[in-house]
Scaffold this motif. Structure first.
Motif, PDB file in Angstrom:
ATOM      1  N   ALA A 283       0.824  -1.208   0.000  1.00  0.00           N
ATOM      2  CA  ALA A 283       0.000   0.000   0.000  1.00  0.00           C
ATOM      3  C   ALA A 283       0.858   1.258   0.000  1.00  0.00           C
ATOM      4  O   ALA A 283       0.510   2.262  -0.641  1.00  0.00           O
ATOM      5  N   HIS A 284       1.967   1.223   0.707  1.00  0.00           N
ATOM      6  CA  HIS A 284       2.876   2.379   0.713  1.00  0.00           C
ATOM      7  C   HIS A 284       3.484   2.577  -0.672  1.00  0.00           C
ATOM      8  O   HIS A 284       3.576   3.712  -1.171  1.00  0.00           O
ATOM      9  N   ARG A 285       3.856   1.484  -1.306  1.00  0.00           N
ATOM     10  CA  ARG A 285       4.494   1.584  -2.622  1.00  0.00           C
ATOM     11  C   ARG A 285       3.559   2.188  -3.658  1.00  0.00           C
ATOM     12  O   ARG A 285       4.000   2.943  -4.536  1.00  0.00           O
ATOM     13  N   VAL A 286       2.250   1.883  -3.576  1.00  0.00           N
ATOM     14  CA  VAL A 286       1.311   2.412  -4.573  1.00  0.00           C
ATOM     15  C   VAL A 286       0.719   3.760  -4.145  1.00  0.00           C
ATOM     16  O   VAL A 286      -0.168   4.290  -4.815  1.00  0.00           O
ATOM     17  N   GLY A 287       1.198   4.315  -3.040  1.00  0.00           N
ATOM     18  CA  GLY A 287       0.789   5.651  -2.652  1.00  0.00           C
ATOM     19  C   GLY A 287      -0.422   5.741  -1.739  1.00  0.00           C
ATOM     20  O   GLY A 287      -0.939   6.841  -1.505  1.00  0.00           O
ATOM     21  N   GLY A 330     -11.149 -14.579 -10.424  1.00  0.00           N
ATOM     22  CA  GLY A 330     -10.449 -15.008 -11.622  1.00  0.00           C
ATOM     23  C   GLY A 330      -8.952 -14.935 -11.388  1.00  0.00           C
ATOM     24  O   GLY A 330      -8.428 -15.451 -10.409  1.00  0.00           O
ATOM     25  N   ALA A 331      -8.255 -14.259 -12.287  1.00  0.00           N
ATOM     26  CA  ALA A 331      -6.811 -14.113 -12.140  1.00  0.00           C
ATOM     27  C   ALA A 331      -6.431 -12.830 -11.399  1.00  0.00           C
ATOM     28  O   ALA A 331      -5.251 -12.503 -11.304  1.00  0.00           O
ATOM     29  N   THR A 332      -7.414 -12.108 -10.883  1.00  0.00           N
ATOM     30  CA  THR A 332      -7.172 -10.811 -10.263  1.00  0.00           C
ATOM     31  C   THR A 332      -6.988 -10.937  -8.758  1.00  0.00           C
ATOM     32  O   THR A 332      -7.880 -11.426  -8.054  1.00  0.00           O
ATOM     33  N   ALA A 337      -6.340  -3.308   2.181  1.00  0.00           N
ATOM     34  CA  ALA A 337      -5.217  -2.413   2.461  1.00  0.00           C
ATOM     35  C   ALA A 337      -5.718  -1.237   3.286  1.00  0.00           C
ATOM     36  O   ALA A 337      -6.916  -1.083   3.522  1.00  0.00           O
ATOM     37  N   LEU A 338      -4.793  -0.423   3.757  1.00  0.00           N
ATOM     38  CA  LEU A 338      -5.137   0.785   4.503  1.00  0.00           C
ATOM     39  C   LEU A 338      -4.717   2.017   3.717  1.00  0.00           C
ATOM     40  O   LEU A 338      -3.660   2.031   3.094  1.00  0.00           O
ATOM     41  N   THR A 345      -9.422  -0.164   2.825  1.00  0.00           N
ATOM     42  CA  THR A 345      -9.916  -0.069   1.456  1.00  0.00           C
ATOM     43  C   THR A 345      -9.510  -1.342   0.729  1.00  0.00           C
ATOM     44  O   THR A 345      -8.875  -2.225   1.308  1.00  0.00           O
ATOM     45  N   ARG A 346      -9.886  -1.451  -0.545  1.00  0.00           N
ATOM     46  CA  ARG A 346      -9.460  -2.585  -1.363  1.00  0.00           C
ATOM     47  C   ARG A 346      -8.353  -2.135  -2.312  1.00  0.00           C
ATOM     48  O   ARG A 346      -8.406  -1.046  -2.869  1.00  0.00           O
ATOM     49  N   LEU A 347      -7.405  -3.000  -2.485  1.00  0.00           N
ATOM     50  CA  LEU A 347      -6.348  -2.798  -3.474  1.00  0.00           C
ATOM     51  C   LEU A 347      -6.488  -3.927  -4.487  1.00  0.00           C
ATOM     52  O   LEU A 347      -6.231  -5.094  -4.171  1.00  0.00           O
ATOM     53  N   VAL A 348      -6.927  -3.586  -5.690  1.00  0.00           N
ATOM     54  CA  VAL A 348      -7.273  -4.583  -6.698  1.00  0.00           C
ATOM     55  C   VAL A 348      -6.224  -4.593  -7.809  1.00  0.00           C
ATOM     56  O   VAL A 348      -5.836  -3.543  -8.319  1.00  0.00           O
TER      57      VAL A 348
END
Length: 372
Positions: A283-287, A330-332, A337-338, A345-348
């Motif tokens: 989550a930190h890496r994606v901001g 599926g493949a997702t 995450a926070l 929240t969701r990190l998809v």
């Protein structure tokens, strides 16, 4: 810390029930002996909990019920199709009917198993849970999730089947090895991150004491009650995990993958602790997650003695295991995450390079993108 000697938490929803935490709660089993004399009660108990199982049986006998004790293996060894089938055979031989009852006594694996036995026998009989571990009372025994493991993964076969009551005497928790109790703290700390930051404050004020149920019984009760309340609030709104309930899986996607790769030799809470750090790194890496909150994950988990790192060189196995996670579509891949404290929240579908980088951060492995 001063506090009450007992606590009752109400779990709402279509089938509401109460969680009673305090001394002497085993006596409440008498109320479940049934209106007609002779109600049969299968007491599924973890090996090593024979004394409590017999106490429960005596309470039930005294109220007119007919208890039948069934010992099951410890920990995840109980959650197999073979053990489940053996209990079904016991129920069949005893002629259990829909008006009879199952009682689960033990840690989270035992309560998961007992709940699934109850859910599947005659398409559902009542179950009362008596969790004897910290992990069980704050997580497995509350919420109605039941199930067993298979070779493909953990809890992939199961059902939602809420208990009619949950009873926990904090004295039962003192019978745990310290490492097992501390492992259970991971689920308590998880509740602090996703919903109730007071939990984190209580743990950080005295990390060593938080890992000892006898150090301050009032604080132990407060931590247990707060964690149970978080779960109660969530499952009342979303029993079958269609939306909100997924937040209770914070840290579990990577944690369950560790458990599977390790053939369940890792304690559940230990794996979830590393899983929380992994998803915090992601989550930190994606901001999403501030650096300070990422660091707080490591700080609070380290302070109580929970692991925050896993072995390098296992990425391909872990990635394959995560693809089988129940939250995947599926493949997702989908993660809880926070984006802030008590703000899940969701990190998809995160990028593969971000997944690999998060694994590198919790393993010391090179941030290299392997075949996944």
């Amino acid at each position: 810390m001063a506090g009450p000697v007992s606590r009752t938490i109400q779990v709402g929803g279509e089938r509401p029930y109460a969680v009673h935490v305090g001394p002497g709660v085993v006596e409440r089993l008498a109320a479940h002996a049934g209106e007609e004399p002779g109600r049969q009660v299968l007491v599924v108990h973890q090996r090593g909990r024979e004394e409590l199982a017999e106490q429960a049986a005596q309470t039930l006998r005294g109220a007119g019920a007919r208890p039948l004790l069934a010992a099951v293996p410890d920990a995840e060894s109980a959650k197999t199709a073979a053990v489940l089938a053996g209990l079904w055979d016991t129920l069949g031989e005893a002629g259990f009917t829909r008006s009879d009852l199952v009682v689960g006594i033990g840690g989270g694996a035992t309560t998961d198993l007992a709940g699934f036995v109850a859910a599947t026998w005659l398409r559902g009989v009542e179950v009362v849970q008596l969790p004897t571990s910290l992990l069980a009372v704050v997580d497995a025994a509350v919420g109605g999730k039941t199930g067993i493991n298979t070779a493909a993964g953990k809890n992939l076969v199961g059902a939602f089947h809420p208990p009619v009551e949950v009873l926990c005497d904090p004295a039962w928790l003192t019978g745990q090895a310290r490492a097992d109790y501390v492992s259970g703290l991971a689920e308590v700390i998880k509740c602090g991150f996703i919903a109730d930051p007071v939990i984190l404050d209580l743990v950080e004020a005295d990390p060593a004491g938080a890992g000892d149920p006898l150090a301050d019984p009032a604080r132990t009760l407060e931590l247990v009650a707060r964690a149970v309340q978080v779960k109660a609030d969530v499952v009342a709104a979303d029993l079958t995990e269609t939306s909100l309930r997924e937040i209770l899986n914070y840290g579990h996607t990577f944690g369950h993958a560790i458990e599977q790769v390790e053939d369940y030799r890792w304690r559940h809470g230990d794996a979830v602790a590393v899983g929380m750090v992994f998803v915090a790194e992601l989550a930190h890496r994606v901001g999403l997650l501030p650096a300070g909150l990422l660091e707080r994950h490591r700080r609070v988990l380290d302070a109580v003695g929970l692991p925050t790192a896993y072995l390098p060189g296992r990425w391909e196995q872990l990635r394959a295991a995560m693809a089988r996670d129940k939250k995947s579509r599926g493949a997702t891949l989908r993660f809880v995450a926070l984006e802030g404290l008590a703000s899940p929240t969701r990190l998809v579908a995160p990028a593969e390079e971000d997944l690999v980088a998060a694994y590198a951060a919790v393993s010391g492995a090179p941030g290299r993108l392997d075949r996944v």
